[in-house]
Design an enzyme around this catalytic site. Structure first.
Site, mmCIF file in Angstrom:
data_model
loop_
_atom_site.group_PDB
_atom_site.id
_atom_site.type_symbol
_atom_site.label_atom_id
_atom_site.label_comp_id
_atom_site.label_asym_id
_atom_site.label_seq_id
_atom_site.Cartn_x
_atom_site.Cartn_y
_atom_site.Cartn_z
ATOM 1 N N LEU A 1 -0.403 -8.445 -14.508
ATOM 2 C CA LEU A 1 -0.430 -7.505 -15.636
ATOM 3 C C LEU A 1 -1.624 -6.539 -15.561
ATOM 4 O O LEU A 1 -2.041 -5.993 -16.579
ATOM 5 C CB LEU A 1 -0.413 -8.245 -16.988
ATOM 6 C CG LEU A 1 0.804 -9.154 -17.220
ATOM 7 C CD1 LEU A 1 0.733 -9.800 -18.615
ATOM 8 C CD2 LEU A 1 2.121 -8.389 -17.090
ATOM 9 N N ILE B 1 -1.003 -12.192 -6.545
ATOM 10 C CA ILE B 1 -0.400 -12.478 -5.237
ATOM 11 C C ILE B 1 -1.388 -13.233 -4.353
ATOM 12 O O ILE B 1 -0.984 -13.946 -3.444
ATOM 13 C CB ILE B 1 0.089 -11.198 -4.510
ATOM 14 C CG1 ILE B 1 -1.010 -10.128 -4.451
ATOM 15 C CG2 ILE B 1 1.340 -10.659 -5.169
ATOM 16 C CD1 ILE B 1 -0.657 -8.945 -3.558
ATOM 17 N N LYS C 1 -1.325 0.980 2.470
ATOM 18 C CA LYS C 1 0.116 0.719 2.597
ATOM 19 C C LYS C 1 0.533 0.717 4.067
ATOM 20 O O LYS C 1 1.368 -0.083 4.496
ATOM 21 C CB LYS C 1 0.895 1.782 1.816
ATOM 22 C CG LYS C 1 0.792 1.613 0.321
ATOM 23 C CD LYS C 1 1.771 0.545 -0.117
ATOM 24 C CE LYS C 1 1.528 0.034 -1.494
ATOM 25 N NZ LYS C 1 2.586 -0.848 -1.965
ATOM 26 N N GLY D 1 0.818 -3.609 -15.130
ATOM 27 C CA GLY D 1 2.185 -3.813 -15.627
ATOM 28 C C GLY D 1 2.189 -4.228 -17.092
ATOM 29 O O GLY D 1 1.142 -4.342 -17.724
ATOM 30 N N THR E 1 5.413 3.633 1.247
ATOM 31 C CA THR E 1 5.351 4.921 0.556
ATOM 32 C C THR E 1 5.335 6.095 1.532
ATOM 33 O O THR E 1 4.847 5.965 2.670
ATOM 34 C CB THR E 1 4.068 4.990 -0.311
ATOM 35 O OG1 THR E 1 3.860 6.331 -0.739
ATOM 36 C CG2 THR E 1 2.831 4.564 0.452
ATOM 37 N N TYR F 1 -5.239 4.846 -0.536
ATOM 38 C CA TYR F 1 -3.995 4.214 -0.994
ATOM 39 C C TYR F 1 -2.968 4.198 0.139
ATOM 40 O O TYR F 1 -2.423 3.148 0.507
ATOM 41 C CB TYR F 1 -3.445 4.946 -2.228
ATOM 42 C CG TYR F 1 -1.993 4.632 -2.509
ATOM 43 C CD1 TYR F 1 -1.602 3.345 -2.845
ATOM 44 C CD2 TYR F 1 -1.011 5.632 -2.414
ATOM 45 C CE1 TYR F 1 -0.259 3.043 -3.087
ATOM 46 C CE2 TYR F 1 0.321 5.345 -2.655
ATOM 47 C CZ TYR F 1 0.692 4.052 -2.981
ATOM 48 O OH TYR F 1 2.014 3.764 -3.202
ATOM 49 N N PHE G 1 9.796 8.051 -1.670
ATOM 50 C CA PHE G 1 9.232 9.362 -1.962
ATOM 51 C C PHE G 1 8.920 9.367 -3.472
ATOM 52 O O PHE G 1 8.352 8.396 -3.949
ATOM 53 C CB PHE G 1 10.158 10.461 -1.423
ATOM 54 C CG PHE G 1 9.930 10.634 0.071
ATOM 55 C CD1 PHE G 1 10.157 9.575 0.956
ATOM 56 C CD2 PHE G 1 9.400 11.789 0.597
ATOM 57 C CE1 PHE G 1 9.869 9.680 2.319
ATOM 58 C CE2 PHE G 1 9.118 11.915 1.965
ATOM 59 C CZ PHE G 1 9.357 10.863 2.810
ATOM 60 N N ASN G 2 9.272 10.387 -4.257
ATOM 61 C CA ASN G 2 8.834 10.384 -5.666
ATOM 62 C C ASN G 2 9.851 9.663 -6.541
ATOM 63 O O ASN G 2 10.939 10.197 -6.790
ATOM 64 C CB ASN G 2 8.648 11.816 -6.162
ATOM 65 C CG ASN G 2 7.426 12.451 -5.532
ATOM 66 O OD1 ASN G 2 7.281 12.450 -4.311
ATOM 67 N ND2 ASN G 2 6.548 12.957 -6.355
ATOM 68 N N VAL H 1 8.727 0.018 -10.847
ATOM 69 C CA VAL H 1 9.814 -0.162 -9.888
ATOM 70 C C VAL H 1 10.244 -1.630 -9.828
ATOM 71 O O VAL H 1 11.440 -1.948 -9.816
ATOM 72 C CB VAL H 1 9.404 0.338 -8.479
ATOM 73 C CG1 VAL H 1 10.581 0.206 -7.524
ATOM 74 C CG2 VAL H 1 8.920 1.783 -8.525
#
Ligand code: NAD
Length: 327
Positions: free
Chosen positions: A35, A54, A143, A38, A115, A139, A167-168, A14
């Site tokens: 990474l 981060i 969030k 990613g 999420t 998870y 959402f998805n 994303v």
């Protein structure tokens, strides 16, 4: 007007798409990504890339940045159940450091990837932002914890923040697309079957109280999601934590998604029914009314065939690279 943004997790799915949209809109982008999940080649051309965590954001943030878009997180639900500590340390611990670095550098605007997993099993659908939050896995809990941290930062220190509860997410944007390893998302998994990289697709439960018995989910095109991030940057207000769901408001069943992949790819997709997975709600569909009202957001690519066609084009272009990496 051109602005300068720090995109954490911009080498991921994303984040890379949103980074590309920011660059296309004429902004300057710095990607901060370790990474861990990613891909360096996913970072769009034109973005500055910093390979880093981060947790060390303070080394990279300075007052020349206008805002941070925060995608960096671990997001495998199953792994979060077996190794919750990894998730709390990275998603919550990492964000604590990021918020402190933003405060120190006087960067006062944040857009955060939250999420639908914060809601857990919904009592009613479509799900609004006022629905009770009861995540069913670590998870989702991490969030939700970050959402709470951000609310506190807005109240105490005047941060302008928008949490977008996806959402998805599906589809692709040119060279930027979905490449999780292991992959757990339905559309890329079915596309792997279409490519002959996986034998068949498992359908977890076909006796749900839905029209065809399979689970119904809300799929949103990643490019529509990216549009919402640009609108969120413009809508953020000092001292306010705005929380918006992002979905199409339309659900598609697992069988409908598989049939759409058959149509789009023209390939056979063998499937088999497996037992239900614990904690999989029958229907998860967003109410995105608040995003429409507060951000002025409208999904422009809501048709499932378009979402799948873009994901398929990306999967076909990425397959040779993936095979090279596996050798
Ligand atoms: N993909 C979805 O359907 C979906 C749905 C809801 C929410 N989200 C959220 O959106 C965000 C992006 O998801 P994605 O699918 O692109 O995942 P992704 O794994 O492709 O991207 C996450 C990126 O963050 C990086 N990262 C992780 N921890 C880091 C750290 N400590 N420091 C620096 N970089 C770090 C990874 O290397 C990766 O590039 C995540 O926060 C996820 O929780 C995704």
């Amino acid at each position: 007007m051109s602005s300068k943004y720090l995109v954490t997790g911009g080498a991921g799915y994303v984040g890379s798409v949103v980074a590309a949209h920011l660059l296309e809109a004429g902004h300057r982008v710095t990607v901060l990504d370790d990474l861990s999940t990613g891909h360096r080649e996913g970072v769009p051309a034109g973005a500055e890339f910093i390979e880093g965590r981060i947790q060390s954001a303070a080394d990279h943030l300075d007052p020349t940045f206008d805002a941070v878009l925060h995608f960096a997180a671990y997001s495998q639900v199953g792994e979060s159940v077996t190794d919750p500590d990894k998730y709390w340390r990275n998603n919550v611990g990492g964000t604590t450091e990021l918020l402190a670095a933003m405060r120190a550098a006087d960067v006062r605007t944040l857009v955060f990837s939250s999420t639908a997993a914060v809601y857990g099993e919904p009592a009613t659908v479509p799900i609004t932002e006022d629905a009770p939050t009861a995540p069913t896995n670590p998870y989702g809990a991490t969030k939700l914890a970050v959402d709470h941290m951000i609310s506190g930062e807005c109240a105490a220190h005047g941060l302008a923040a928008v949490s977008l509860r996806y959402f998805n997410v599906a589809g692709a944007h040119g060279a930027q697309g979905e490449r999780h390893d292991p992959e757990s998302h339905l559309i890329p998994l079915i596309l792997q079957v279409a490519q002959g990289r996986r034998e068949s697709i498992s359908v977890y439960g076909d006796d749900y109280p839905t029209p065809d018995g399979t689970c119904v989910r809300d799929y949103i095109h990643v490019a529509d999601l990216a549009d919402a991030h640009l609108l969120a940057l413009a809508a953020a207000k000092a001292g306010e934590h705005l929380v918006c769901n992002l979905g199409n408001g339309n659900g598609f069943s697992v069988h409908e998604v598989i049939d759409t992949v058959r149509q789009v790819t023209g390939r056979p997709i063998p499937q088999h029914t497996a037992p239900r997975r614990a904690g999989d709600p029958a229907v998860l569909v967003a109410s995105a009314e608040r995003a429409k009202q507060r951000l002025g957001w409208r999904p422009a690519r809501a048709a499932l065939t378009d979402i799948v066609a873009d994901a398929w084009a990306f999967a076909q272009s990425a397959a040779p690279q993936q095979e090279e990496r596996q050798q």
